[in-house]
Design an enzyme around this catalytic site. Structure first.
Site, short mmCIF file in Angstrom:
data_model
loop_
_atom_site.label_atom_id
_atom_site.label_comp_id
_atom_site.label_asym_id
_atom_site.label_seq_id
_atom_site.Cartn_x
_atom_site.Cartn_y
_atom_site.Cartn_z
CD GLU A 233 65.00 8.69 44.71
OE1 GLU A 233 64.78 7.27 44.82
OE2 GLU A 233 64.56 9.28 44.07
CB CYS A 267 67.19 0.53 48.42
SG CYS A 267 67.74 1.57 46.83
P1 NAD Z 1 69.64 6.81 57.12
O1 NAD Z 1 68.48 7.28 56.81
O2 NAD Z 1 69.37 6.46 58.86
O3 NAD Z 1 70.59 7.97 57.49
C1 NAD Z 1 70.37 8.45 55.98
C2 NAD Z 1 71.89 10.11 56.05
O4 NAD Z 1 70.83 10.82 56.76
C3 NAD Z 1 72.86 9.83 57.07
O5 NAD Z 1 73.66 10.60 55.98
C4 NAD Z 1 72.75 10.23 58.08
O6 NAD Z 1 73.96 11.35 59.11
C5 NAD Z 1 71.70 11.09 57.86
N1 NAD Z 1 70.44 11.58 59.11
C6 NAD Z 1 70.11 11.28 59.84
N2 NAD Z 1 69.25 11.69 60.16
C7 NAD Z 1 69.52 13.42 60.44
C8 NAD Z 1 68.37 14.14 60.56
N3 NAD Z 1 67.39 14.18 61.49
N4 NAD Z 1 68.35 14.96 58.98
C9 NAD Z 1 69.21 15.20 58.71
N5 NAD Z 1 69.94 14.26 58.00
C10 NAD Z 1 70.19 13.58 58.58
O7 NAD Z 1 69.75 5.86 56.02
P2 NAD Z 1 70.25 4.91 56.41
O8 NAD Z 1 70.99 3.69 57.56
O9 NAD Z 1 71.72 5.28 56.10
O10 NAD Z 1 70.75 3.89 55.13
C11 NAD Z 1 70.08 2.85 54.65
C12 NAD Z 1 68.58 3.37 54.19
O11 NAD Z 1 68.18 3.88 52.96
C13 NAD Z 1 67.96 2.17 54.29
O12 NAD Z 1 66.69 2.72 54.77
C14 NAD Z 1 67.66 1.48 53.04
O13 NAD Z 1 66.56 1.13 51.84
C15 NAD Z 1 67.58 3.37 52.20
N6 NAD Z 1 68.15 3.58 50.77
C16 NAD Z 1 67.23 3.80 50.12
C17 NAD Z 1 67.58 4.50 49.03
C18 NAD Z 1 67.42 4.45 47.88
O14 NAD Z 1 67.91 4.66 46.43
N7 NAD Z 1 65.57 5.27 47.11
C19 NAD Z 1 68.95 3.48 48.07
C20 NAD Z 1 69.89 3.63 49.27
C21 NAD Z 1 69.32 3.53 50.37
#
Ligand code: NAD
Length: 510
Positions: A233, A267
């Site tokens: 997502e 998002c």
């Molecule tokens: P992010 O990708 O930076 O981090 C998300 C999660 O992934 C965090 O818990 C982080 O610690 C973990 N993470 C980071 N690198 C990793 C790796 N290499 N391996 C495993 N885990 C890892 O995203 P964010 O900044 O926390 O969230 C914002 C983003 O999320 C935006 O792009 C937003 O659009 C998206 N989002 C999407 C939805 C949806 O339903 N499509 C909903 C909410 C947010």
């Protein structure tokens, strides 16, 4: 051992510290989750739903206190914590309490003529240990919705909440503890991306990831090493198309909420607006007046809270600078409210085009760029000119036209004369296309996606052999050839001759 600092982004106030999980703890969590799975999968669905009911009631009882904590963690307005984090979570739980038995029950599948004498059904089996990795923007809903879905389907779960909103992660851990799940059934590991990576490397049976497209790609690549299924997502850059025959007030108010709720860190936020020529000036003028009237800050009576993550605020500033350098005009906002907190003024800009980052990359802040269009086909082309495909909206009083245009928007979700609201309906599947991800949750899909769909065929087992088994014969060939023609040829009607041939072979094989 490293620790996460918990800070209120709207005030700078320290909320405490939280220890990050060590690699050994990640490994142990996986062992515990695997052990627990053996028992949890055998717990009758009704009983699993009993835990969900308890969790839902605990959340509702503590809703005000929880909303306060989520707002302290993220800087969002408390109404938004209640309305957009807590409410949809308990709504989804309640929906599954009612619907899970029918969604997950085995389904009889009628037999085909060629397989006469057998019975078949489909059943949904739990997958094992599910890793849920969640983001910071709706840290409560986006952690708990996949967690409860996976648990209901009979899996055990390890949740890794975002390091940017660890306070909510801690609160979720406490709630799950209060709900009294058996040991190892659902565990929370706190920490940053290294803990996330270790969790992926610990080889769960499925990874449910919500976050940025960049991280989603890394997770999918790591999961591919072991062919672990992933559900992603990811980010969005949602278009809003406003036709001249739309209700102008409603469209402006929709853009305002869709672009600025949760300080634009959604998002499915309205990230690009395309307005038909004839009403462009009026739309922009009203949007600016209303954006300026929004009350930004913290505490009671505010509309827009603070942003959550300093890094995201920098991206917003970079996108605005890039747009202005390329000729865009900022009509309101465009700067921080103060230097101490992460509040950013609601911003509207025009004279934008698709060469600008603000029209192509996810901005994820309180910013609405507005562009004009003349033709329906141009609006569709602009909306689809994006790597993302999460949500979008079309605004017109002509519902026939609105539906026609909506059906051509490349996205997983779409609204007509509305914004974002699909996710609030627990029965509607939710997810993205293109770089917005893959897979669906919520609705029936949300339980099936945490299940292995298994097809089962049962023969009564009283015949020595089947018509298709060895030894092969000329009669078998003729019978199958007749069947082929009768069932799938031009007539689509089984002929008497064909049925006699097949019947003879069928009884011969007894
Ligand atoms: P992010 O990708 O930076 O981090 C998300 C999660 O992934 C965090 O818990 C982080 O610690 C973990 N993470 C980071 N690198 C990793 C790796 N290499 N391996 C495993 N885990 C890892 O995203 P964010 O900044 O926390 O969230 C914002 C983003 O999320 C935006 O792009 C937003 O659009 C998206 N989002 C999407 C939805 C949806 O339903 N499509 C909903 C909410 C947010």
């Amino acid at each position: 051992m490293s620790t996460l600092e918990m800070v209120n982004p709207a005030t700078g106030e320290a909320l405490g510290q939280l220890a990050e999980a060590t690699p050994a703890e990640v490994g142990q969590a996986m062992i515990d989750a695997r052990e627990a799975f053996a028992q949890w999968r055998e717990v009758p669905l009704r009983e699993r739903l009993g835990y969900m009911k308890r969790l839902r009631e605990i959340i509702v009882d503590q809703a005000s206190e929880l909303a306060k904590k989520i707002s302290q963690d993220t800087g969002k307005v408390q109404l938004e914590s209640l309305m957009s984090d807590i409410y949809p979570t308990v709504g989804l739980i309640r929906y599954y309490e009612k619907k899970a038995p029918s969604i997950l029950k085995r389904k009889r599948v009628p037999m085909t003529i060629a397989l006469f004498g057998r019975f078949s059904h489909v059943e949904y089996r739990p997958m094992g240990v599910i890793a849920v990795i969640s983001p910071w923007n709706y840290p409560f809903q986006l952690s708990l919705a996949p967690v409860v879905s996976a648990l209901i389907a009979g899996n055990t779960v390890i949740l890794k909440p975002s390091e940017v909103s660890p306070f909510t992660g801690q609160v979720i851990g406490e709630l799950l503890e209060q709900a009294g799940f058996p040991k190892g059934v659902v565990q929370v590991l706190h920490g940053g991306k290294d803990v996330g990576k270790q969790l992926v490397e610990a080889r769960p049976d499925k990874i449910f990831f919500t976050g940025s497209s960049a991280t989603g790609k890394k997770i999918m690549a790591a999961a591919a090493e072991h062919l672990i299924p992933v559900e992603l997502e990811l980010g969005g850059k949602d278009p809003m198309i406003v036709f001249a025959d739309a209700d102008l007030d409603r469209a402006v108010n929709g853009a305002l909420w869709g672009g600025f709720t949760n300080a634009g860190q959604t998002c499915m936020a309205v990230e690009r607006v395309y307005v038909e020529d004839a009403i462009f000036e009026k739309f922009v003028q009203q949007l600016v007046v209303k954006a300026k009237a929004l009350r930004v800050g913290r505490g009671e009576g505010r509309d827009v809270g603070s942003m959550t993550y300093p890094h995201q605020l920098k991206i917003v500033e970079e996108h605005l600078k890039d747009a202005v350098d390329k000729g865009a005009r900022i009509l309101c906002g465009g700067r921080r409210l103060n230097e101490e907190t992460l509040h950013f003024e609601p911003t509207v800009l025009v004279d934008v085009d698709h060469s600008m980052r603000i029209m192509r990359e996810e901005t994820f802040g309180p910013v609405i760029p507005v562009m004009r269009f003349s033709l329906e086909s141009e609006a569709v082309q602009l909306a689809n000119d994006s790597p993302y495909g999460l949500n979008g909206s079309v605004w017109s009083k002509d519902l026939h036209k609105a539906r026609r245009v909506a059906s051509r928007i490349e996205s997983g979700n779409i609204c007509i004369n509305d914004v974002m609201i699909g996710i609030a309906h627990p029965a509607l599947p939710y997810g993205g296309n293109k770089e917005s991800g893959m897979g669906r949750y919520h609705g029936p899909e949300g339980l099936k996606s945490f299940s292995h769909t298994v097809s089962v065929v049962t023969s009564p087992g009283r015949k020595k052999r089947e018509i298709n088994w060895f030894p092969y014969s000329r009669d078998q060939y003729t019978a199958i050839s007749e069947l082929l023609k009768d069932l799938y040829g031009k007539s689509f009607r089984p002929s008497l001759k064909g049925l006699i041939k097949v019947g003879t072979e069928f009884f011969r094989s007894k």
